[in-house]
Write a protein that holds these residues in place. Structure first.
Motif, PDB file in Angstrom:
ATOM      1  N   HIS A 103      61.229  15.680  22.729  1.00 57.19           N
ATOM      2  CA  HIS A 103      62.584  16.078  23.114  1.00 57.19           C
ATOM      3  C   HIS A 103      62.862  15.741  24.581  1.00 57.19           C
ATOM      4  O   HIS A 103      63.923  15.233  24.933  1.00 57.19           O
ATOM      5  CB  HIS A 103      62.766  17.580  22.875  1.00 57.19           C
ATOM      6  CG  HIS A 103      64.139  18.073  23.209  1.00 57.19           C
ATOM      7  ND1 HIS A 103      64.485  18.517  24.471  1.00 57.19           N
ATOM      8  CD2 HIS A 103      65.262  18.188  22.457  1.00 57.19           C
ATOM      9  CE1 HIS A 103      65.750  18.879  24.484  1.00 57.19           C
ATOM     10  NE2 HIS A 103      66.241  18.703  23.274  1.00 57.19           N
ATOM     11  N   ALA A 104      61.882  15.991  25.456  1.00 59.37           N
ATOM     12  CA  ALA A 104      62.057  15.700  26.875  1.00 59.37           C
ATOM     13  C   ALA A 104      62.134  14.205  27.148  1.00 59.37           C
ATOM     14  O   ALA A 104      62.716  13.786  28.152  1.00 59.37           O
ATOM     15  CB  ALA A 104      60.906  16.320  27.674  1.00 59.37           C
ATOM     16  N   SER A 105      61.570  13.378  26.253  1.00 66.19           N
ATOM     17  CA  SER A 105      61.585  11.924  26.468  1.00 66.19           C
ATOM     18  C   SER A 105      62.955  11.309  26.227  1.00 66.19           C
ATOM     19  O   SER A 105      63.213  10.185  26.643  1.00 66.19           O
ATOM     20  CB  SER A 105      60.563  11.252  25.546  1.00 66.19           C
ATOM     21  OG  SER A 105      61.020  11.249  24.200  1.00 66.19           O
ATOM     22  N   GLY A 106      63.839  12.034  25.538  1.00 69.06           N
ATOM     23  CA  GLY A 106      65.155  11.494  25.211  1.00 69.06           C
ATOM     24  C   GLY A 106      65.253  11.019  23.782  1.00 69.06           C
ATOM     25  O   GLY A 106      66.353  10.865  23.249  1.00 69.06           O
ATOM     26  N   VAL A 107      64.115  10.740  23.134  1.00 69.26           N
ATOM     27  CA  VAL A 107      64.112  10.400  21.711  1.00 69.26           C
ATOM     28  C   VAL A 107      64.425  11.668  20.931  1.00 69.26           C
ATOM     29  O   VAL A 107      63.982  12.764  21.301  1.00 69.26           O
ATOM     30  CB  VAL A 107      62.742   9.827  21.292  1.00 69.26           C
ATOM     31  CG1 VAL A 107      62.697   9.545  19.792  1.00 69.26           C
ATOM     32  CG2 VAL A 107      62.440   8.561  22.082  1.00 69.26           C
ATOM     33  N   HIS A 108      65.194  11.546  19.850  1.00 70.87           N
ATOM     34  CA  HIS A 108      65.570  12.754  19.122  1.00 70.87           C
ATOM     35  C   HIS A 108      64.320  13.472  18.638  1.00 70.87           C
ATOM     36  O   HIS A 108      63.410  12.871  18.052  1.00 70.87           O
ATOM     37  CB  HIS A 108      66.481  12.418  17.935  1.00 70.87           C
ATOM     38  CG  HIS A 108      67.237  13.600  17.438  1.00 70.87           C
ATOM     39  ND1 HIS A 108      66.786  14.386  16.418  1.00 70.87           N
ATOM     40  CD2 HIS A 108      68.405  14.146  17.852  1.00 70.87           C
ATOM     41  CE1 HIS A 108      67.655  15.369  16.204  1.00 70.87           C
ATOM     42  NE2 HIS A 108      68.646  15.241  17.063  1.00 70.87           N
ATOM     43  N   ALA A 109      64.277  14.769  18.885  1.00 68.09           N
ATOM     44  CA  ALA A 109      63.053  15.544  18.676  1.00 68.09           C
ATOM     45  C   ALA A 109      62.598  15.575  17.228  1.00 68.09           C
ATOM     46  O   ALA A 109      61.419  15.840  16.951  1.00 68.09           O
ATOM     47  CB  ALA A 109      63.249  16.966  19.194  1.00 68.09           C
ATOM     48  N   THR A 110      63.502  15.346  16.261  1.00 68.22           N
ATOM     49  CA  THR A 110      63.094  15.361  14.862  1.00 68.22           C
ATOM     50  C   THR A 110      62.096  14.254  14.534  1.00 68.22           C
ATOM     51  O   THR A 110      61.357  14.355  13.557  1.00 68.22           O
ATOM     52  CB  THR A 110      64.319  15.222  13.946  1.00 68.22           C
ATOM     53  OG1 THR A 110      65.065  14.070  14.334  1.00 68.22           O
ATOM     54  CG2 THR A 110      65.217  16.440  14.046  1.00 68.22           C
ATOM     55  N   VAL A 111      62.056  13.199  15.375  1.00 62.86           N
ATOM     56  CA  VAL A 111      61.089  12.131  15.165  1.00 62.86           C
ATOM     57  C   VAL A 111      59.672  12.677  15.265  1.00 62.86           C
ATOM     58  O   VAL A 111      58.754  12.186  14.593  1.00 62.86           O
ATOM     59  CB  VAL A 111      61.330  10.989  16.180  1.00 62.86           C
ATOM     60  CG1 VAL A 111      60.250   9.915  16.068  1.00 62.86           C
ATOM     61  CG2 VAL A 111      62.708  10.371  15.966  1.00 62.86           C
TER      62      VAL A 111
END
Length: 442
Positions: A244-252
């Protein structure tokens, strides 16, 4: 249903949607029964949200979604409101189950055989490409302001689609049900890829690299069949936080964690064979996903208020038209057309138990794009504002039209198969397995 003995493979004819093995048929039936309840709860959550949002207390619904339960989490990017927690947090559970299903299909299911995998993969790609093209065409003609939402009509809601099929299709061929399940699984994989690649606004490499460690530790434990909840759940939460903190959607993160779980049976400490851990975890987490996570997301995502809205402007909005046409027309024509082309230009043929009207009904059913379509809509346009409200209205409308059209077609087909079944009952042997699954090639 009429007796069916598959044609020998050496004749060079490969049947599409041929009857699978008895264990595979039983697995599909179990999934359908579960998704019926999940789909009903999903629908209930959406209806409550719609009623509440359009009631005199609609402002309280909006305020509930904007409430931030942990304002002190800004350092970890966790100062999220309830609606965002539902979309980013609870849906991670849903995508964890999807990851388990995906791995099962690739390792032990329909997708393990490249020849059998070709059809659902091609159908899923056709069912995503054409809706995107229709959406882009409509929005280019309308000025091009809504192009960012091109992926909204590309997704199929597996819970809703399987729930509708289970409710109205008790006598439909099992191969058709297996096709829809596999198609939806491939569709989810492509949708996850689209979310990760095209809907990441900001990207930070360091947290994403940091997520590799908890995911690897999670994978190491499950590969050794250590199901310690006090270790696995914290590792999953840390992985989710870093993604989530990386910017990628956390559901991944949920999908990646699901991919680490072993599918095939293993050997326990006492030397006995133990079932695959993926099946065990799916059995544990599917009720949480279908019974709470997805309905809660639907509750916060589906509450579009029509009070004071200019309905004339809504129905002529290119974003709305693109989504509705993409779901209703694009999904159906894309899936049915790609299947027809595959059968036309290869040696593959429809199984003798399946007709093209059957496929028409399932292709229409794939136009139900509720959960993932709403998620992509929020990522593209946000949940507030006119565009966000129009996206919700369009997804609900397109999904409802697709469900109604599919119901009309499949109810007629189900009645036809029911008449056949009443005339020619399938006998069960003493072992409880239908004879048709025990014939050579059955």
């Amino acid at each position: 249903m009429t007796d069916h003995i598959p044609r020998p493979e050496h004749r060079g004819v490969r049947r599409l949607f041929a009857r699978t093995s008895w264990p595979e048929a039983r697995f599909v039936a179990d999934v359908l029964r579960t998704e019926t309840v999940g789909g009903a709860l999903l629908l209930l959550g959406a209806v409550i949200a719609l009623v509440w949002a359009n009631s005199p207390w609609g402002d309280t619904y909006a305020e509930l979604g904007r409430w931030v339960p942990w304002s002190g989490g800004s350092a970890l990017h966790l100062d999220l409101d309830l609606a965002t927690w539902a979309a980013d947090g609870l849906l991670a559970i849903f995508f964890f189950v999807v990851g388990l299903e995906l791995k099962r299909e690739f390792v032990a299911g329909e997708l393990r055989d490249p020849r059998r995998a070709a059809l659902p993969v091609v159908a899923a790609m056709g069912g995503m490409l054409l809706p995107a093209l229709i959406y882009l065409g409509v929005n280019l003609a309308g000025g091009g302001e809504g192009l960012r939402g091109w992926a909204i009509p590309t997704a199929t809601d597996i819970a809703f689609a399987l729930a509708v099929l289970a409710l109205i299709g008790a006598y439909l061929p099992q191969g058709l049900r297996a096709f829809l399940l596999t198609l939806a699984v491939v569709d989810d994989l492509l949708a996850i890829t689209i979310i990760a690649v095209f809907y990441t606004d900001h990207f930070s490499l360091l947290p994403l690299l940091g997520a590799v460690l908890p995911i690897a530790l999670f994978g190491l434990l499950v590969q050794r069949r250590r199901t310690w909840w006090w270790a696995l759940i914290p590792l999953a939460l840390v992985a989710w936080t870093l993604v989530h903190a990386s910017g990628v959607h956390a559901t991944v993160a949920g999908v990646l964690l699901g991919f680490t779980v072993p599918v095939l049976a293993g050997t326990g400490r006492d030397g006995r064979t133990v079932p695959g851990l993926a099946e065990h975890l799916e059995h544990r987490w599917r009720p949480i996903s279908a019974g709470f996570a997805v309905p809660a997301f639907a509750f916060f995502a589906a509450g579009v208020s029509l009070r004071g809205a200019d309905l004339g402007a809504v129905v002529t909005d290119p974003i709305v038209l693109g989504i509705v046409l993409g779901l209703v027309v694009g999904k159906c024509v894309g899936i049915l057309g790609s299947t027809f082309l595959l059968a036309r230009f290869t040696r593959a043929q429809l199984d003798e138990d399946i007709t093209w009207p059957d496929l028409l009904g399932v292709s229409l059913l794939a136009g139900i794009g509720f959960t993932v379509s709403l998620l992509i809509g929020e990522l593209a346009f946000g949940s507030d504002g006119v565009e966000g409200a129009n996206v919700k209205a369009a997804v609900l409308t397109g999904s409802l039209i697709s469900a109604l059209l599919a119901t009309v077609v499949l109810v007629r087909r189900n009645a036809a198969y029911r008449a056949i079944a009443l005339k020619e009952q399938v006998d069960l042997d003493r072992d409880g397995v239908p004879d048709v699954y025990q014939r050579p090639g059955g």
